[in-house]
Design an enzyme around this catalytic site. Sequence first.
Site, short mmCIF file in Angstrom:
data_model
loop_
_atom_site.label_atom_id
_atom_site.label_comp_id
_atom_site.label_asym_id
_atom_site.label_seq_id
_atom_site.Cartn_x
_atom_site.Cartn_y
_atom_site.Cartn_z
N SER A 189 0.80 -1.22 0.00
CA SER A 189 0.00 0.00 0.00
C SER A 189 0.83 1.28 0.00
O SER A 189 0.29 2.37 -0.08
CB SER A 189 -0.95 0.03 1.20
OG SER A 189 -0.27 0.40 2.37
N LYS A 220 2.37 4.25 7.41
CA LYS A 220 1.46 5.09 6.63
C LYS A 220 1.90 6.55 6.71
O LYS A 220 2.70 6.94 7.56
CB LYS A 220 0.03 4.99 7.18
CG LYS A 220 -0.66 3.66 6.94
CD LYS A 220 -1.03 3.50 5.48
CE LYS A 220 -1.76 2.19 5.26
NZ LYS A 220 -0.90 1.02 5.51
#
Length: 215
Positions: A136, A174
Amino acid sequence: MLTRKQHELLCFIHDRLGETGVSPSFEEMKDALDLKSKSGVHRLISALEERGFIRRLPNRARALEVLRMPDKGGNVVPLKAPALPAAANDIVELPLHGRIAAGTPIEALQGNESLAVPAALLGPGEHYALEVSGDSMVEEGILDGDYALIRKTDTARDGEIVVALIDNAEATLKTFRREGQMIRLDPANRQYDPQRYRPEQVVVQGRLSGLLRRY
């Protein structure tokens, strides 16, 4: 001559490197230049690289080096060459704390292994390493199987890539953002959605400072 946007981006990268020693993220560059998408940032970066104003450093996420800057008169001025990196045999053993999810959060692992890392890849402060699991963060150049080099800290600014511990049980890699009363953790892959949490659910455990990739 550089275009206005190229000049703005070059100055933004140069200033951020001077302040923190770390290149801004593509999201930060997009916001700073008021662009609609990261594709515009990619085009500007490529143009600056082709014209010899910047270069990308291999095997490191978000790693850019500014080679020269235009002065007030528009003349191009080469920057002072950076200090030579640490010797090739200058190796640091970092604690390797298992695998960190670059997708859905996974259980935070603590291992007893270590990872040999060239000292030249690290900045100041205490560091540890995590093996990346998932895809991701691929649009930031962070791939499955890479080793994320993390500088220990419990604070983060918007746009920084962090290790976030969720509910004291799961860890993820992230981009950190504040969104009203919530914390938003953004992926860098259009196939994934942002994750939103209450501030008390999220503990920052470090910021990304480098990347090691084995072939």
